[in-house]
Write an enzyme that holds these catalytic residues in place. Structure first.
Site, short mmCIF file in Angstrom:
data_model
loop_
_atom_site.label_atom_id
_atom_site.label_comp_id
_atom_site.label_asym_id
_atom_site.label_seq_id
_atom_site.Cartn_x
_atom_site.Cartn_y
_atom_site.Cartn_z
CG HIS A 57 99.28 104.34 -23.92
ND1 HIS A 57 99.15 105.11 -23.58
CD2 HIS A 57 100.61 103.68 -23.13
CE1 HIS A 57 100.41 105.78 -22.56
NE2 HIS A 57 100.56 105.07 -22.14
CG ASP B 135 100.81 104.18 -16.67
OD1 ASP B 135 101.25 103.29 -16.40
OD2 ASP B 135 101.56 104.92 -16.92
CG HIS C 172 102.94 106.97 -19.54
ND1 HIS C 172 103.55 106.10 -18.74
CD2 HIS C 172 104.04 107.63 -19.71
CE1 HIS C 172 104.80 105.85 -18.72
NE2 HIS C 172 105.89 107.00 -19.41
CG ASP D 292 103.99 104.45 -15.54
OD1 ASP D 292 103.52 104.61 -14.58
OD2 ASP D 292 104.93 103.57 -16.67
C1 OKP Z 1 103.77 103.23 -21.21
B1 OKP Z 1 102.81 103.09 -20.01
C2 OKP Z 1 111.59 105.72 -23.34
C3 OKP Z 1 110.09 105.93 -24.80
C4 OKP Z 1 109.26 105.55 -24.37
C5 OKP Z 1 106.63 105.04 -24.50
C6 OKP Z 1 106.24 104.59 -23.36
C7 OKP Z 1 105.46 103.99 -23.38
C8 OKP Z 1 104.35 104.12 -21.65
N1 OKP Z 1 112.32 106.56 -24.41
N2 OKP Z 1 107.91 105.27 -24.39
O1 OKP Z 1 101.84 104.28 -19.85
O2 OKP Z 1 103.46 102.45 -19.17
ZN ZN Z 2 103.03 104.50 -17.58
#
Ligand code: OKP
Ligand code: ZN
Length: 343
Positions: free
Chosen positions: A160, A196, A198, A285
């Protein structure tokens, strides 16, 4: 397969993060790395290799010097302001604001160099993020020296983080730093495939106008999931980079069949591009038990992911990204790597 991890990466040990209007227990914690380390140590084909310090210069090839300096100075700035606890931004240059001046005030700097309030920053963050980037660089070096694969147990994660901003628990973009290093050491083309859950918004942004690094990301649809503002299928690159960026947004609830179809679709694009090296931004994830994610892959779905990546037939650097089901994290990563090595 060599495994790169530096104990310095454990120093970033945030206690709290902002989520759902509250300060809650942080999920991107050092135990994540320890779990993966223990599980990978148990695989016979993995051997831990020492992480050499390759310096700040390869990080500066991707990140803004002012940004790097801010991360390094943050602990003293926070203390000098008489503050306790962990740093969170709360004001950003939204639409109509200027980004060409870096504010003097600490809260202005925090907003200038970040894009979310969910990422705790501490006096130990810089050192750990620096060490995480060094693990990625050492993995890249292993490939340059002829290894067919390497595993960089990066944590904090990186995908990110952009050229001059942090967010999503990421500070230095480990995969991007490794890709740039491979280019600088003579590779002509590098692909980064981010699997990932995200979208890898930082990596996409870093290479968006470049043809020498292909970027692919499969992830939960940003209309429904973090990071919300990037990661749509129509983002195909700009200028020289046009046609070298691929996004595969998937619906919440996606399970293995659709996931594997998309993975293979991306790998077909990698084959067409024919890179010298393939970097996998490996977040796990997408696991059904992940506390912050909504895909449905099970333990038994993991080895096939590794097998598909092996079939790509390219030298691969695995760069660890997310995955927050701490108790299952080691097992899931080890299953993917075992599927990669033994099928
Ligand atoms: C980082 B990576 C949960 C909010 C989560 C951020 C997620 C970041 C993910 N209530 N917000 O891509 O695994
Ligand atoms: Zn992630």
């Amino acid at each position: 397969m060599k495994l790169f991890f530096s104990p310095d990466q454990l120093a970033h040990n945030p206690q709290k993060e902002i989520s759902d209007g509250k300060l809650v227990d942080a999920v991107e914690i050092p135990q994540r790395a320890e779990m993966v380390l223990n599980a990978l140590r148990a695989l016979p084909d993995l051997c831990e290799a020492p992480v050499q310090d390759l310096g700040r210069e390869p990080i500066e090839r991707v990140h803004d010097k002012g940004y790097i300096q801010f991360l390094e100075d943050f602990g003293s700035l926070w203390a000098a302001a008489g503050r306790e606890g962990e740093g969170f931004p709360f004001v950003w240059p939204g639409r109509d604001f200027r980004t060409d001046k870096v504010p003097n005030h600490l809260d202005g700097k925090l907003g200038h160099y970040s894009f979310d309030a969910g990422t705790p920053l501490t006096d130990k963050t810089y050192g750990a993020a620096y060490a995480s980037a060094q693990s990625a660089l050492n993995g890249a070096d292993a490939l340059l020296n002829g290894d067919q694969h390497a595993f960089a147990l990066c944590r904090p994660p990186g995908h990110h983080a952009g050229k001059d901003y942090y967010g999503g628990y990421c500070f230095f973009n480990n995969a991007a730093i490794a890709a740039q290093y491979l280019r600088d050491q003579g590779a002509e083309r590098v692909s980064i495939f981010d699997i990932d859950y995200h979208h890898g918004n930082g990596t996409q942004a870093i290479f968006y106008e470049r043809a020498d690094v292909q970027f692919l990301s499969m992830h939960a649809d940003p209309l429904d999931e973090y990071p919300y503002f990037l990661g749509h299928a129509d983002e195909r690159g700009m200028g020289e980079g046009t046609g070298h960026n691929f996004n595969y947004p998937l619906p919440l609830g996606t399970a293995a069949p659709e996931f594997m179809t998309t993975l293979n679709q991306g790998l077909d694009e990698v084959a067409r591009y024919d890179p010298d090296y393939l970097i996998i931004s490996l977040g796990v994830d997408f696991f059904e038990g992940d506390p912050i994610s909504q895909f449905k892959l099970t333990h038994t779905d993991m080895p096939a992911i590794g097998t598909a990546l092996r079939q790509a037939g390219k030298p691969i650097l695995f760069v660890m990204e997310g995955g927050y089901a701490v108790g299952d994290l080691g097992r899931n990563v080890a299953s993917i790597i075992d599927g990669y090595l033994n099928n």
